[in-house]
Scaffold this motif. Sequence first.
Motif, PDB file in Angstrom:
ATOM      1  N   LYS A 174       0.064  12.951  -6.419  1.00  0.00           N
ATOM      2  CA  LYS A 174       0.318  11.520  -6.331  1.00  0.00           C
ATOM      3  C   LYS A 174       1.153  11.075  -7.520  1.00  0.00           C
ATOM      4  CE  LYS A 174      -4.112  10.136  -8.408  1.00  0.00           C
ATOM      5  NZ  LYS A 174      -5.359   9.349  -8.197  1.00  0.00           N
ATOM      6  N   HIS A 194       0.011  16.198   2.224  1.00  0.00           N
ATOM      7  CA  HIS A 194      -1.141  15.463   1.682  1.00  0.00           C
ATOM      8  C   HIS A 194      -0.812  14.670   0.405  1.00  0.00           C
ATOM      9  CE1 HIS A 194      -3.650  17.555   4.537  1.00  0.00           C
ATOM     10  NE2 HIS A 194      -3.391  18.726   4.005  1.00  0.00           N
ATOM     11  N   SER A 195       0.449  14.449   0.109  1.00  0.00           N
ATOM     12  CA  SER A 195       0.809  13.768  -1.137  1.00  0.00           C
ATOM     13  C   SER A 195       1.072  12.288  -0.903  1.00  0.00           C
ATOM     14  CB  SER A 195       2.018  14.442  -1.779  1.00  0.00           C
ATOM     15  OG  SER A 195       1.667  15.725  -2.269  1.00  0.00           O
ATOM     16  N   GLN A 196       1.034  11.515  -1.993  1.00  0.00           N
ATOM     17  CA  GLN A 196       1.181  10.069  -1.859  1.00  0.00           C
ATOM     18  C   GLN A 196       1.956   9.478  -3.034  1.00  0.00           C
ATOM     19  OE1 GLN A 196      -2.593   7.829  -2.401  1.00  0.00           O
ATOM     20  NE2 GLN A 196      -3.529   9.793  -2.885  1.00  0.00           N
ATOM     21  N   THR A 197       2.608   8.371  -2.725  1.00  0.00           N
ATOM     22  CA  THR A 197       3.407   7.613  -3.696  1.00  0.00           C
ATOM     23  C   THR A 197       4.480   8.525  -4.292  1.00  0.00           C
ATOM     24  OG1 THR A 197       1.351   6.427  -4.218  1.00  0.00           O
ATOM     25  CG2 THR A 197       3.307   5.888  -5.519  1.00  0.00           C
ATOM     26  N   ILE A 217       1.617  12.553   4.686  1.00  0.00           N
ATOM     27  CA  ILE A 217       2.277  11.932   3.535  1.00  0.00           C
ATOM     28  C   ILE A 217       2.000  10.434   3.582  1.00  0.00           C
ATOM     29  CG2 ILE A 217       4.482  11.549   2.370  1.00  0.00           C
ATOM     30  CD1 ILE A 217       5.565  13.947   4.019  1.00  0.00           C
ATOM     31  N   THR A 218       1.708   9.853   2.427  1.00  0.00           N
ATOM     32  CA  THR A 218       1.497   8.411   2.350  1.00  0.00           C
ATOM     33  C   THR A 218       2.416   7.814   1.290  1.00  0.00           C
ATOM     34  OG1 THR A 218      -0.832   8.583   3.013  1.00  0.00           O
ATOM     35  CG2 THR A 218      -0.166   6.583   1.863  1.00  0.00           C
ATOM     36  N   ASP A 219       3.203   6.831   1.689  1.00  0.00           N
ATOM     37  CA  ASP A 219       4.065   6.075   0.776  1.00  0.00           C
ATOM     38  C   ASP A 219       5.167   6.958   0.193  1.00  0.00           C
ATOM     39  OD1 ASP A 219       5.181   4.089  -0.758  1.00  0.00           O
ATOM     40  OD2 ASP A 219       3.581   4.062  -2.250  1.00  0.00           O
ATOM     41  N   GLY A 238       3.205  11.057   8.647  1.00  0.00           N
ATOM     42  CA  GLY A 238       2.332  10.309   7.755  1.00  0.00           C
ATOM     43  C   GLY A 238       2.493   8.824   7.946  1.00  0.00           C
TER      44      GLY A 238
END
Length: 398
Positions: A174, A194-197, A217-219, A238
Amino acid sequence: MAELIVTDYGVKANVAAVQTQAFQAALDACRDLGGGTVVVPAGQFVIGSIRLYSNTRLLLKTGALIKGSTNLDDYQTFGEEPDIAYLHSEYCVKAWHLPPYYFHALIAAYDATDITIEAEPGAIIDGQDVFDPAGEESFRGPMGMVFARVSGLTLKHYTIQNAANWAHVIARCKDVQINGVTVLGGHDGFDLHHSQTIEIGHSVIKSGDDCIAGYDITDLTVHDTVLNTACNSLRIGGRQLKVTRCLFTGPGEYPHRSENTHDTHAMVKWYAMAADAAVESTTFEISNSVMFQARNLVTYNYGDKVIMQDGQPLRVLSLVGDVIGQLEQTSKFFGHGQPVQLKLSQCRVTPPSGQPLLQIDDAATVVLDDVTLTAPTTIHRRGQPAVALSGHIEHQVI
């Protein structure tokens, strides 16, 4: 913070010997000091797997060339995994010929905070296309870099070339900042499972496989970046996925190694595997970009396990203000019972010659707002007459 130069730990420039231990000694000393900058000066250095720890900045000076060892015994996973569940899926292991050490890499960090890899102009990391007959597809070797469960990851200004597998594995990380990175050849450019930002900007990705890949994926924001590939420009899934001011272009400058082809498969391919958990999709928007010369604009066939679209379904893909051209084939956009929309707004589209622009099914909806077609085309819904389209379309829902 401390500054440590690898040559102070026994590393010698421009020698043929593999110097993994001396490199690692500098990184271990940085860890023991609580963090700092580890400097790689000008010169050529050959190494196997090295591990970075929290609060470490690896700085490559102008003229530095790090080359991966050609001896597979020089690579390891440090006993770690990046939480990508399909490594333990019997189906995936068999289909792709995945070894248990699949995520070994030249450079790695796990369970860390504030990791930076940065370079001055002209610095290069070369994976040397290391061949592994026991590796994925019976030829792929180590990853370029693996980052797992890292919070605060910064990648800046280096070139990574000839990665023997993915150039970057960024898994369950993240707060990731990627700026001015160049990827040349090899396989996937960035895999973001599975990663974010995450922000990727001002980069050049010329890969033999997917430019940017990953599910759950988020953001994610990608901007001002060149995506050139012999596979898929974006193969992602995502939520809160935004791409703007990018150039998607084919054919790939570097070949797809397993197929020995150069043509770009699709500008966008959804990625969601039932073999691993993922968030539900929300925003997926590509705006103000040029998308030029590929087999397909988009590939979506929900439920298809072979192309890894049997996890969380896509809900809405929006293309806004894009210029799209030189498509070779009709794009398939099938929801198979899961509602999905493709929205084109303020786009200029050159459809494939003599073929429909899209094939869709009953679960799919296409919304056209202020779209200009440079040639007549059709959209085919299964079991229904084709819808003819031409010229400027103010608003139409199909």
